[in-house]
Design a protein around this motif. Sequence first.
Motif, PDB file in Angstrom:
ATOM      1  N   GLY A  78       0.788  -1.124   0.034  1.00 27.02           N
ATOM      2  CA  GLY A  78       0.025  -0.324  -0.084  1.00 27.02           C
ATOM      3  C   GLY A  78       0.628   1.306  -0.057  1.00 27.02           C
ATOM      4  O   GLY A  78       0.512   2.383   0.292  1.00 27.02           O
ATOM      5  N   LYS A  79       2.133   1.105  -0.338  1.00 27.77           N
ATOM      6  CA  LYS A  79       2.842   2.412  -0.134  1.00 27.77           C
ATOM      7  C   LYS A  79       3.100   3.036  -1.667  1.00 27.77           C
ATOM      8  O   LYS A  79       3.851   4.025  -1.776  1.00 27.77           O
ATOM      9  CB  LYS A  79       4.326   2.080   0.362  1.00 27.77           C
ATOM     10  CG  LYS A  79       4.225   1.614   1.855  1.00 27.77           C
ATOM     11  CD  LYS A  79       5.649   1.213   2.080  1.00 27.77           C
ATOM     12  CE  LYS A  79       6.361   0.529   1.606  1.00 27.77           C
ATOM     13  NZ  LYS A  79       7.305  -0.353   1.800  1.00 27.77           N
ATOM     14  N   GLU A  80       2.457   2.332  -2.927  1.00 28.68           N
ATOM     15  CA  GLU A  80       2.645   2.734  -4.161  1.00 28.68           C
ATOM     16  C   GLU A  80       2.454   4.577  -4.260  1.00 28.68           C
ATOM     17  O   GLU A  80       3.026   5.132  -5.520  1.00 28.68           O
ATOM     18  CB  GLU A  80       2.239   1.832  -5.066  1.00 28.68           C
ATOM     19  CG  GLU A  80       0.534   1.838  -4.778  1.00 28.68           C
ATOM     20  CD  GLU A  80       0.276   0.975  -3.870  1.00 28.68           C
ATOM     21  OE1 GLU A  80      -1.066   1.140  -3.451  1.00 28.68           O
ATOM     22  OE2 GLU A  80       1.102   0.035  -3.453  1.00 28.68           O
ATOM     23  N   ASP A  81       1.497   4.815  -3.746  1.00 26.99           N
ATOM     24  CA  ASP A  81       1.132   6.481  -3.883  1.00 26.99           C
ATOM     25  C   ASP A  81       1.708   7.254  -2.839  1.00 26.99           C
ATOM     26  O   ASP A  81       1.321   8.428  -2.867  1.00 26.99           O
ATOM     27  CB  ASP A  81      -0.417   6.478  -3.911  1.00 26.99           C
ATOM     28  CG  ASP A  81      -1.158   5.889  -4.873  1.00 26.99           C
ATOM     29  OD1 ASP A  81      -0.201   5.991  -6.121  1.00 26.99           O
ATOM     30  OD2 ASP A  81      -2.110   5.084  -4.978  1.00 26.99           O
ATOM     31  N   ILE A  82       2.549   6.852  -1.950  1.00 20.62           N
ATOM     32  CA  ILE A  82       3.268   7.756  -1.000  1.00 20.62           C
ATOM     33  C   ILE A  82       4.285   8.667  -1.763  1.00 20.62           C
ATOM     34  O   ILE A  82       4.918   8.579  -2.574  1.00 20.62           O
ATOM     35  CB  ILE A  82       4.104   7.044   0.226  1.00 20.62           C
ATOM     36  CG1 ILE A  82       2.739   6.270   1.107  1.00 20.62           C
ATOM     37  CG2 ILE A  82       4.764   7.801   0.876  1.00 20.62           C
ATOM     38  CD1 ILE A  82       3.596   5.467   1.857  1.00 20.62           C
ATOM     39  N   THR A  83       3.890  10.017  -1.519  1.00 25.57           N
ATOM     40  CA  THR A  83       4.760  11.045  -2.155  1.00 25.57           C
ATOM     41  C   THR A  83       5.775  11.256  -1.060  1.00 25.57           C
ATOM     42  O   THR A  83       5.878  11.194   0.077  1.00 25.57           O
ATOM     43  CB  THR A  83       4.008  12.308  -2.130  1.00 25.57           C
ATOM     44  OG1 THR A  83       3.345  13.025  -1.203  1.00 25.57           O
ATOM     45  CG2 THR A  83       2.754  12.121  -3.338  1.00 25.57           C
ATOM     46  N   LEU A  84       6.811  12.276  -1.623  1.00 28.33           N
ATOM     47  CA  LEU A  84       7.966  12.555  -0.862  1.00 28.33           C
ATOM     48  C   LEU A  84       7.423  13.466   0.188  1.00 28.33           C
ATOM     49  O   LEU A  84       7.817  13.289   1.360  1.00 28.33           O
ATOM     50  CB  LEU A  84       9.021  13.456  -1.745  1.00 28.33           C
ATOM     51  CG  LEU A  84      10.210  14.023  -1.011  1.00 28.33           C
ATOM     52  CD1 LEU A  84      11.161  12.851  -0.261  1.00 28.33           C
ATOM     53  CD2 LEU A  84      11.056  14.552  -1.913  1.00 28.33           C
ATOM     54  N   LYS A  91       3.513  11.214   7.637  1.00 30.36           N
ATOM     55  CA  LYS A  91       2.232  11.102   7.366  1.00 30.36           C
ATOM     56  C   LYS A  91       2.205   9.731   6.503  1.00 30.36           C
ATOM     57  O   LYS A  91       1.085   9.316   6.190  1.00 30.36           O
ATOM     58  CB  LYS A  91       1.446  12.207   6.532  1.00 30.36           C
ATOM     59  CG  LYS A  91       1.313  13.505   7.476  1.00 30.36           C
ATOM     60  CD  LYS A  91       0.621  14.393   6.901  1.00 30.36           C
ATOM     61  CE  LYS A  91       0.575  15.574   7.525  1.00 30.36           C
ATOM     62  NZ  LYS A  91      -0.070  16.753   6.723  1.00 30.36           N
ATOM     63  N   ALA A  92       3.382   9.031   6.425  1.00 31.22           N
ATOM     64  CA  ALA A  92       3.341   7.817   5.510  1.00 31.22           C
ATOM     65  C   ALA A  92       2.876   6.532   6.613  1.00 31.22           C
ATOM     66  O   ALA A  92       3.053   5.413   5.889  1.00 31.22           O
ATOM     67  CB  ALA A  92       4.720   7.655   4.911  1.00 31.22           C
ATOM     68  N   GLY A  93       2.976   6.582   7.624  1.00 32.40           N
ATOM     69  CA  GLY A  93       3.135   5.561   8.587  1.00 32.40           C
ATOM     70  C   GLY A  93       4.192   4.708   8.649  1.00 32.40           C
ATOM     71  O   GLY A  93       4.366   3.515   8.892  1.00 32.40           O
ATOM     72  N   TRP A 124       0.453   2.953  10.127  1.00 35.60           N
ATOM     73  CA  TRP A 124      -0.687   3.309   9.986  1.00 35.60           C
ATOM     74  C   TRP A 124      -1.233   3.683   8.620  1.00 35.60           C
ATOM     75  O   TRP A 124      -0.446   3.666   7.771  1.00 35.60           O
ATOM     76  CB  TRP A 124      -1.084   4.649  10.871  1.00 35.60           C
ATOM     77  CG  TRP A 124      -0.313   5.699  10.512  1.00 35.60           C
ATOM     78  CD1 TRP A 124      -0.811   6.538   9.637  1.00 35.60           C
ATOM     79  CD2 TRP A 124       1.056   6.085  11.247  1.00 35.60           C
ATOM     80  NE1 TRP A 124       0.371   7.404   9.566  1.00 35.60           N
ATOM     81  CE2 TRP A 124       1.392   7.503  10.753  1.00 35.60           C
ATOM     82  CE3 TRP A 124       1.617   5.629  12.072  1.00 35.60           C
ATOM     83  CZ2 TRP A 124       2.580   7.998  10.927  1.00 35.60           C
ATOM     84  CZ3 TRP A 124       2.836   6.266  12.528  1.00 35.60           C
ATOM     85  CH2 TRP A 124       3.213   7.514  11.735  1.00 35.60           C
ATOM     86  N   GLU A 125      -2.372   4.041   8.331  1.00 33.53           N
ATOM     87  CA  GLU A 125      -2.914   4.321   6.787  1.00 33.53           C
ATOM     88  C   GLU A 125      -2.224   5.417   6.440  1.00 33.53           C
ATOM     89  O   GLU A 125      -2.144   6.575   7.104  1.00 33.53           O
ATOM     90  CB  GLU A 125      -4.331   4.665   6.485  1.00 33.53           C
ATOM     91  CG  GLU A 125      -4.816   4.771   5.401  1.00 33.53           C
ATOM     92  CD  GLU A 125      -6.189   5.117   5.332  1.00 33.53           C
ATOM     93  OE1 GLU A 125      -6.898   5.588   4.349  1.00 33.53           O
ATOM     94  OE2 GLU A 125      -7.043   4.739   6.171  1.00 33.53           O
ATOM     95  N   PRO A 126      -1.197   5.322   5.343  1.00 30.65           N
ATOM     96  CA  PRO A 126      -0.424   6.671   4.945  1.00 30.65           C
ATOM     97  C   PRO A 126      -1.474   7.667   4.412  1.00 30.65           C
ATOM     98  O   PRO A 126      -2.693   7.411   3.958  1.00 30.65           O
ATOM     99  CB  PRO A 126      -0.005   6.071   3.468  1.00 30.65           C
ATOM    100  CG  PRO A 126       0.168   4.743   3.591  1.00 30.65           C
ATOM    101  CD  PRO A 126      -0.968   4.226   4.415  1.00 30.65           C
ATOM    102  N   GLY A 127      -0.906   9.008   4.874  1.00 32.54           N
ATOM    103  CA  GLY A 127      -1.828   9.985   4.650  1.00 32.54           C
ATOM    104  C   GLY A 127      -2.535  10.542   5.911  1.00 32.54           C
ATOM    105  O   GLY A 127      -3.010  12.080   5.891  1.00 32.54           O
ATOM    106  N   MET A 128      -2.596   9.714   6.913  1.00 33.52           N
ATOM    107  CA  MET A 128      -3.174  10.159   8.202  1.00 33.52           C
ATOM    108  C   MET A 128      -2.448  11.217   9.077  1.00 33.52           C
ATOM    109  O   MET A 128      -1.188  10.991   9.260  1.00 33.52           O
ATOM    110  CB  MET A 128      -3.803   8.981   8.795  1.00 33.52           C
ATOM    111  CG  MET A 128      -4.663   8.096   8.178  1.00 33.52           C
ATOM    112  SD  MET A 128      -6.123   9.230   7.267  1.00 33.52           S
ATOM    113  CE  MET A 128      -7.238   9.026   8.866  1.00 33.52           C
TER     114      MET A 128
END
Length: 128
Positions: A78-84, A91-93, A124-128
């Motif tokens: 689930g990390k494919e959309d994590i931005t720099l 916020k990436a968990g 945790w869920e990235p972006g949170m």
Amino acid sequence: MDKGGSVAAYYEGELVVNLWGGWVDEEADQRWRQDTMPCFHSATKSLSALVIAHLVDRNLLKYTDKIATHWPEFAQHGKEDITLETFITNKAGLSGTREPVPVRLLLDDPKKLGDILAKQKPLWEPGM
């Protein structure tokens, strides 16, 4: 919260400063000792932020870049959309690892370290 601390400085491999003092606990029941293990976080964050800002300034990176664009192995769990930006703002968990990671891997086996980090599931869920 501790009300004490310690610092050690080395020059050319030789210990030249070794200081400690204060209290380990808020109630001031336990004195800080030479072998008290301090807690520290983000010891390299400032330097990393400067390097990243320098690369962004030179148009070699963008804060909106997906990390997987530059490091394809990162796109797992689930990390494919994590931005720099998501990553460097915590916020990436990915503030820690689920398995112990010996610091020695930085020197002894950086490829293994990269594999461990690429396989890491977000805490945790990235972006949170």
